[in-house]
Design a protein around this motif. Sequence first.
Motif, PDB file in Angstrom:
ATOM      1  N   ILE A   1       1.347   6.536 -13.973  1.00 36.57           N
ATOM      2  CA  ILE A   1       0.235   7.151 -13.256  1.00 36.57           C
ATOM      3  C   ILE A   1       0.600   7.314 -11.793  1.00 36.57           C
ATOM      4  CG2 ILE A   1      -0.915   4.936 -12.808  1.00 36.57           C
ATOM      5  CD1 ILE A   1      -3.599   6.495 -13.222  1.00 36.57           C
ATOM      6  N   SER A   2       0.228   8.452 -11.250  1.00 36.63           N
ATOM      7  CA  SER A   2       0.419   8.706  -9.832  1.00 36.63           C
ATOM      8  C   SER A   2      -0.810   8.228  -9.071  1.00 36.63           C
ATOM      9  CB  SER A   2       0.612  10.209  -9.616  1.00 36.63           C
ATOM     10  OG  SER A   2       0.461  10.549  -8.262  1.00 36.63           O
ATOM     11  N   SER A   3      -0.623   7.908  -7.805  1.00 36.51           N
ATOM     12  CA  SER A   3      -1.741   7.400  -7.007  1.00 36.51           C
ATOM     13  C   SER A   3      -2.807   8.449  -6.729  1.00 36.51           C
ATOM     14  CB  SER A   3      -1.228   6.831  -5.684  1.00 36.51           C
ATOM     15  OG  SER A   3      -0.569   7.837  -4.935  1.00 36.51           O
ATOM     16  N   ILE A   4      -2.509   9.708  -7.040  1.00 41.03           N
ATOM     17  CA  ILE A   4      -3.532  10.744  -6.822  1.00 41.03           C
ATOM     18  C   ILE A   4      -4.519  10.798  -7.980  1.00 41.03           C
ATOM     19  CG2 ILE A   4      -2.005  12.131  -5.387  1.00 41.03           C
ATOM     20  CD1 ILE A   4      -1.645  14.021  -7.753  1.00 41.03           C
ATOM     21  N   LYS A   5      -4.234  10.017  -9.029  1.00 34.14           N
ATOM     22  CA  LYS A   5      -5.123   9.950 -10.179  1.00 34.14           C
ATOM     23  C   LYS A   5      -5.692   8.539 -10.313  1.00 34.14           C
ATOM     24  CE  LYS A   5      -2.800  13.410 -13.055  1.00 34.14           C
ATOM     25  NZ  LYS A   5      -2.223  13.658 -14.402  1.00 34.14           N
ATOM     26  N   ASP A   6      -6.770   8.430 -11.082  1.00 37.92           N
ATOM     27  CA  ASP A   6      -7.272   7.094 -11.364  1.00 37.92           C
ATOM     28  C   ASP A   6      -7.224   6.765 -12.858  1.00 37.92           C
ATOM     29  OD1 ASP A   6     -10.718   8.155 -10.698  1.00 37.92           O
ATOM     30  OD2 ASP A   6      -9.334   8.659 -12.323  1.00 37.92           O
ATOM     31  N   LYS A   7      -6.759   7.714 -13.641  1.00 37.99           N
ATOM     32  CA  LYS A   7      -6.668   7.485 -15.083  1.00 37.99           C
ATOM     33  C   LYS A   7      -5.624   8.414 -15.676  1.00 37.99           C
ATOM     34  CE  LYS A   7      -9.517   8.037 -19.261  1.00 37.99           C
ATOM     35  NZ  LYS A   7     -10.868   8.405 -19.762  1.00 37.99           N
ATOM     36  N   ASN A   8      -4.859   7.866 -16.620  1.00 37.37           N
ATOM     37  CA  ASN A   8      -3.927   8.689 -17.385  1.00 37.37           C
ATOM     38  C   ASN A   8      -3.931   8.189 -18.817  1.00 37.37           C
ATOM     39  OD1 ASN A   8      -2.038  10.685 -17.926  1.00 37.37           O
ATOM     40  ND2 ASN A   8      -0.301   9.342 -17.459  1.00 37.37           N
TER      41      ASN A   8
ATOM     42  N   GLY B   1      10.913   5.466  -1.001  1.00 33.76           N
ATOM     43  CA  GLY B   1      11.979   4.500  -1.274  1.00 33.76           C
ATOM     44  C   GLY B   1      12.822   4.914  -2.455  1.00 33.76           C
ATOM     45  N   ASN B   2      13.641   4.012  -2.927  1.00 34.50           N
ATOM     46  CA  ASN B   2      14.471   4.279  -4.095  1.00 34.50           C
ATOM     47  C   ASN B   2      14.572   3.065  -4.999  1.00 34.50           C
ATOM     48  OD1 ASN B   2      16.085   2.724  -2.480  1.00 34.50           O
ATOM     49  ND2 ASN B   2      17.431   4.386  -1.869  1.00 34.50           N
ATOM     50  N   GLN B   3      13.542   2.225  -4.993  1.00 37.40           N
ATOM     51  CA  GLN B   3      13.533   1.044  -5.836  1.00 37.40           C
ATOM     52  C   GLN B   3      12.267   1.005  -6.658  1.00 37.40           C
ATOM     53  OE1 GLN B   3      14.531  -2.781  -4.176  1.00 37.40           O
ATOM     54  NE2 GLN B   3      15.519  -1.857  -2.403  1.00 37.40           N
ATOM     55  N   PHE B   4      12.354   0.250  -7.743  1.00 38.91           N
ATOM     56  CA  PHE B   4      11.214  -0.037  -8.585  1.00 38.91           C
ATOM     57  C   PHE B   4      10.973  -1.544  -8.518  1.00 38.91           C
ATOM     58  CE2 PHE B   4      10.892   4.005 -10.874  1.00 38.91           C
ATOM     59  CZ  PHE B   4      12.130   4.564 -10.603  1.00 38.91           C
TER      60      PHE B   4
ATOM     61  N   ALA C   1       5.333  -1.781 -13.298  1.00 34.51           N
ATOM     62  CA  ALA C   1       6.288  -1.499 -12.230  1.00 34.51           C
ATOM     63  C   ALA C   1       5.663  -0.535 -11.233  1.00 34.51           C
ATOM     64  CB  ALA C   1       7.576  -0.909 -12.790  1.00 34.51           C
ATOM     65  N   ALA C   2       6.146  -0.594  -9.998  1.00 36.20           N
ATOM     66  CA  ALA C   2       5.632   0.278  -8.951  1.00 36.20           C
ATOM     67  C   ALA C   2       6.788   0.821  -8.123  1.00 36.20           C
ATOM     68  CB  ALA C   2       4.653  -0.480  -8.059  1.00 36.20           C
ATOM     69  N   SER C   3       6.555   2.006  -7.561  1.00 33.95           N
ATOM     70  CA  SER C   3       7.569   2.601  -6.697  1.00 33.95           C
ATOM     71  C   SER C   3       6.873   3.370  -5.584  1.00 33.95           C
ATOM     72  CB  SER C   3       8.493   3.537  -7.483  1.00 33.95           C
ATOM     73  OG  SER C   3       7.781   4.644  -7.980  1.00 33.95           O
ATOM     74  N   ALA C   4       7.650   3.664  -4.537  1.00 33.30           N
ATOM     75  CA  ALA C   4       7.140   4.442  -3.411  1.00 33.30           C
ATOM     76  C   ALA C   4       8.017   5.674  -3.245  1.00 33.30           C
ATOM     77  CB  ALA C   4       7.158   3.614  -2.134  1.00 33.30           C
TER      78      ALA C   4
ATOM     79  N   SER D   1       0.819  -1.219   0.000  1.00 36.71           N
ATOM     80  CA  SER D   1       0.000   0.000   0.000  1.00 36.71           C
ATOM     81  C   SER D   1       0.852   1.268   0.000  1.00 36.71           C
ATOM     82  CB  SER D   1      -0.932   0.007   1.212  1.00 36.71           C
ATOM     83  OG  SER D   1      -0.178  -0.095   2.398  1.00 36.71           O
ATOM     84  N   MET D   2       2.170   1.126   0.172  1.00 38.28           N
ATOM     85  CA  MET D   2       3.049   2.290   0.136  1.00 38.28           C
ATOM     86  C   MET D   2       3.366   2.732  -1.304  1.00 38.28           C
ATOM     87  SD  MET D   2       3.544   3.154   3.196  1.00 38.28           S
ATOM     88  CE  MET D   2       4.907   4.304   3.047  1.00 38.28           C
ATOM     89  N   PHE D   3       3.107   1.872  -2.266  1.00 39.13           N
ATOM     90  CA  PHE D   3       3.353   2.239  -3.661  1.00 39.13           C
ATOM     91  C   PHE D   3       2.459   3.407  -4.044  1.00 39.13           C
ATOM     92  CE2 PHE D   3       6.311  -0.838  -4.063  1.00 39.13           C
ATOM     93  CZ  PHE D   3       5.922  -2.140  -4.343  1.00 39.13           C
ATOM     94  N   ASP D   4       3.064   4.445  -4.637  1.00 38.22           N
ATOM     95  CA  ASP D   4       2.273   5.599  -5.020  1.00 38.22           C
ATOM     96  C   ASP D   4       2.543   6.055  -6.446  1.00 38.22           C
ATOM     97  OD1 ASP D   4       4.267   8.062  -3.138  1.00 38.22           O
ATOM     98  OD2 ASP D   4       4.791   6.609  -4.677  1.00 38.22           O
ATOM     99  N   TYR D   5       3.302   5.257  -7.186  1.00 36.91           N
ATOM    100  CA  TYR D   5       3.565   5.601  -8.579  1.00 36.91           C
ATOM    101  C   TYR D   5       3.728   4.312  -9.348  1.00 36.91           C
ATOM    102  CZ  TYR D   5       5.058   8.814 -12.228  1.00 36.91           C
ATOM    103  OH  TYR D   5       5.130   9.577 -13.359  1.00 36.91           O
TER     104      TYR D   5
END
Lengths: 112, 111
Positions: A50-57, A97-100, A91-94, A28-32
């Motif tokens: 897509i950023s987690s603040i959006k639901d569509k891109n 953090g500094n990983q994908f 892919a997901a990132s937080a 749940s920490m993934f935001d991108y």
Amino acid sequence: DQQVKQNSPSLSVQEGRISILNCDYTNSMFDYFLWYKKYPAEGPTFLISISSIKDKNEDGRFTVFLNKSAKHLSLHIVPSQPGDSAVYFCAASANSGNQFYFGTGTSLTVIP
Amino acid sequence: DAGITQSPRHKVTETGTPVTLRCHQTENHRYMYWYRQDPGHGLRLIHYSYGVKDTDKGEVSDGYSVSRSKTEDFLLTLESATSSQTSVYFCAISQGVRELFFGEGSRLTVL
């Protein structure tokens, strides 16, 4: 433990139809979230994010949808073209953090 | 295209020999990563670097070491190659966690 999952190893679609590629995540920490496309013998190339603040891109024929409550995202390609035949990685990132983290990929074949 | 060069692009070696793969970037990006791609496993992180001489392990780091003595170069070393390390290796660079650019890959075969 796989934090990003692509449960469909392969997908075949007729040219002109919609391709839908799915991806699920557990952290749940993934935001991108990012989608990459990979042709044989080449490196993965960035497709859309897509950023987690959006639901569509949306970007041309490519649209990514994010459902945070379900921890699910999907990539829609409309209309599909033979040149879209490739392996697609989610892919997901937080931001903290500094990983994908990558899924295992879905091989898309668009049939002419 | 991001300026990332991997060398060698193809290498065949024998079990037990040392191997070094090189990644060179011209983008001055802070972060550099080494991934391996295997069927059924997707892209798995081996090691990454967040600055000169600053490195950390990824999920499949056993049997691999890395070094980053300059911003532009990130080396991946297999001290004693094994057949399980036959794979395609990708270097990637980023400035943060909002973008990631990949090199063309290095195909390694360990006989």
